[in-house]
Design a protein around this motif. Structure first.
Motif, PDB file in Angstrom:
ATOM      1  N   PRO A   1       0.462  -1.170   9.837  1.00 31.45           N
ATOM      2  CA  PRO A   1      -0.375  -1.497   8.874  1.00 31.45           C
ATOM      3  C   PRO A   1      -1.808  -0.942   9.010  1.00 31.45           C
ATOM      4  O   PRO A   1      -2.581  -1.416   9.937  1.00 31.45           O
ATOM      5  CB  PRO A   1       0.139  -2.952   8.304  1.00 31.45           C
TER       6      PRO A   1
ATOM      7  N   THR B   1       6.747   4.794   1.143  1.00 34.79           N
ATOM      8  CA  THR B   1       6.642   3.318   1.529  1.00 34.79           C
ATOM      9  C   THR B   1       5.903   3.082   2.679  1.00 34.79           C
ATOM     10  O   THR B   1       4.996   2.302   2.858  1.00 34.79           O
ATOM     11  CB  THR B   1       8.058   2.796   1.347  1.00 34.79           C
ATOM     12  N   THR B   2       6.358   3.852   3.807  1.00 35.59           N
ATOM     13  CA  THR B   2       5.746   3.696   5.000  1.00 35.59           C
ATOM     14  C   THR B   2       4.385   4.429   5.221  1.00 35.59           C
ATOM     15  O   THR B   2       3.361   3.840   5.963  1.00 35.59           O
ATOM     16  CB  THR B   2       6.652   4.364   6.263  1.00 35.59           C
TER      17      THR B   2
ATOM     18  N   HIS C   1       2.183   4.241   2.604  1.00 32.94           N
ATOM     19  CA  HIS C   1       1.515   3.393   1.912  1.00 32.94           C
ATOM     20  C   HIS C   1       1.034   2.279   3.109  1.00 32.94           C
ATOM     21  O   HIS C   1      -0.157   1.742   2.949  1.00 32.94           O
ATOM     22  CB  HIS C   1       2.359   2.641   0.844  1.00 32.94           C
ATOM     23  N   SER C   2       2.125   1.766   3.647  1.00 28.73           N
ATOM     24  CA  SER C   2       1.650   0.593   4.771  1.00 28.73           C
ATOM     25  C   SER C   2       0.958   1.145   5.737  1.00 28.73           C
ATOM     26  O   SER C   2       0.085   0.406   6.326  1.00 28.73           O
ATOM     27  CB  SER C   2       2.915   0.063   5.188  1.00 28.73           C
TER      28      SER C   2
ATOM     29  N   ASN D   1      -6.588  -0.346   3.067  1.00 29.25           N
ATOM     30  CA  ASN D   1      -6.763  -0.917   1.776  1.00 29.25           C
ATOM     31  C   ASN D   1      -8.415  -1.128   1.803  1.00 29.25           C
ATOM     32  O   ASN D   1      -8.921  -2.067   2.285  1.00 29.25           O
ATOM     33  CB  ASN D   1      -6.106  -2.160   1.283  1.00 29.25           C
TER      34      ASN D   1
END
Ligand SMILES: C[S@@+](CC[C@H](N)C(=O)[O-])C[C@H]1O[C@@H](n2cnc3c(N)ncnc32)[C@H](O)[C@@H]1O
Ligand SMILES: [Zn+2]
Lengths: 123, 284
Positions: free
Chosen positions: B109, B145-146, B148-149, B153
């Motif tokens: 992440p 999904t992967t 995004h992680s 952020n």
């Protein structure tokens, strides 16, 4: 070319392999050293992303013991130069990375790790 | 001719011959370069800060070369071995991975400060095999999904692609949204058949700015500007060829990079000495 900068970010992505899946263990590696430009700003920005214990451990697997066991609090140029070398100048050319949990083998050939999974391994 | 993604799987379509043809085609070089600059602009990175970027479907590194010229460090993934081989031959600085983005990423992440992808994700709209895990929605879901992680952020992913219909855009954006992304679609030159380009401009968190950027209008580029870019690229290619003849990372190559970094105003560029570019002994 896989270097420790990316290896330190890489966990196993086999379906259902969610714990103890980092860092991937090096196996039978051949490495090469190549000079890269020293960029202290980049390194300072990258520091918070590093998993320190994994980096120290993986560097040892590649025969480099220059990093301190604990990440220093004071970030000076000497430290950044050591970090620069470990992260960006050691290239793993051949060998493999093995997941400590499910033992999946990611072969490295010509500097490029093969991350492809078989159908039953896809999440 | 029908679209490449309808003819064969990518690792077959981009075989040895096509990978070389693709990379050497000056028109393709120009188009991919323009779209890379535009993707970088849409990424909206903090100014004058070197970033760590993911290049999705990096191919032979036409875009990666620009990322490094702009002072960034990049990682490239692609499913076509022949394209990656050409990237290796071009002596770029990014780490490369053989990876099918439809299988998802394993990056921890927050690994990347941003991601770009140029002319790739239309390939995810075709089922590769009859295995249930390879249906386009499943592949798109794993991909987004992967991704995004793997992004920090806040940050952005900018993906230029060639949809064949509005339904395809709809499918892709709805799956990206479910994966947690904000943002939306940016269409440049919507009224030009030739120059129209679709960019998916995805935000993690605020994306470092609230609004989805506007598309460009009017006719594409000023001719003079295009020519200037083209000229720059041509010089790049020539230098590359010259340096290739002399083998890997030779002295000239290093001096050229150092000069580039100095011009960019970077401090701490090591001074040139007669050790520069000398072969180092292997560690073992
Ligand atoms: C038109 S080329 C673009 C290459 C590069 N981005 C550029 O701008 O020059 C499309 C690339 O997408 C890659 N690709 C297609 N499907 C892919 C997948 N499922 N995973 C990874 N790469 C893929 C192909 O191998 C090919 O290199
Ligand atoms: Zn595993």
């Amino acid at each position: 070319m896989v270097r420790l900068i990316t290896h330190n970010l890489l966990a196993c992505h086999v379906r259902g392999c969610n714990s103890n899946n980092f860092p991937l263990q090096f196996q039978d590696v051949q490495i090469g050293l190549r000079e890269a430009e020293f960029n202290p700003d980049f390194l300072r920005g990258f520091l918070p992303k590093i998993e320190w214990n994994a980096l120290v451990d993986s560097a040892r697997q590649l025969g480099d013991t220059s990093l301190p066991a604990e990440q220093p609090v004071m970030i000076d140029d000497d430290f950044l130069k050591t970090l620069h070398h470990v992260l960006l100048e050691i290239h793993v050319e051949e060998g493999a990375m093995v997941c400590p949990n499910c033992k999946h083998v990611y072969p490295i050939s010509n500097g490029i790790p093969n991350m492809l999974l078989a159908d039953h391994e896809i999440g | 001719m029908s679209r490449p993604e309808l003819q064969a799987p990518p690792e077959i379509y981009y075989g040895d011959i096509e990978a070389k043809k693709y990379t050497q085609n000056t028109r393709i070089q120009q188009i991919q370069a323009d779209m890379t600059y535009r993707a970088l602009e849409l990424l909206n990175l903090p100014p004058d800060q070197p970033a760590f970027l993911l290049d999705i479907g990096c191919g032979s590194g036409l875009s990666g070369e620009i990322l490094e010229e702009e002072g960034h460090t990049w990682v490239g993934v692609d499913v076509a071995p022949s394209m990656l081989e050409v990237a290796l031959e071009r002596e770029l600085e990014g780490d490369l991975f053989l990876q099918d983005i439809g299988q998802g990423f394993g990056f921890r992440p927050g690994s990347f400060d941003g991601a770009i992808s140029v002319s790739v994700i239309q390939w995810l709209l075709n089922a590769e095999t009859s295995h249930p895990s390879s249906s386009p929605p499943r592949r798109l879901t794993r991909f987004f999904t992967t991704l995004h992680s793997a992004l920090r952020n806040p940050s952005r992913a900018v993906l230029q692609f060639y949809p064949t219909s509005d339904d395809q855009i709809q499918l892709i954006t709805s799956i990206a949204q479910k994966a947690g992304f904000g943002g939306g679609v940016v269409v440049d030159y919507p009224n030009s058949k030739k120059a129209k380009k679709v960019f998916l401009c995805l935000f993690v968190g605020s994306g470092g700015g609230q609004q989805v950027p506007k598309g460009l209008e009017g006719e594409e580029g000023e001719e003079a500007e295009d020519r200037a870019k083209f000229e720059r690229r041509r010089q790049r290619e020539k230098r590359r060829k010259d340096s290739k003849k002399k083998g890997i990372k030779d002295r000239d190559w290093i001096l050229r990079k150092k000069e580039l970094y100095r011009r960019r105003g970077k401090e701490d560029v090591p001074r040139d000495s007669h050790y520069t570019g000398r072969k180092r002994r292997p560690v073992f």
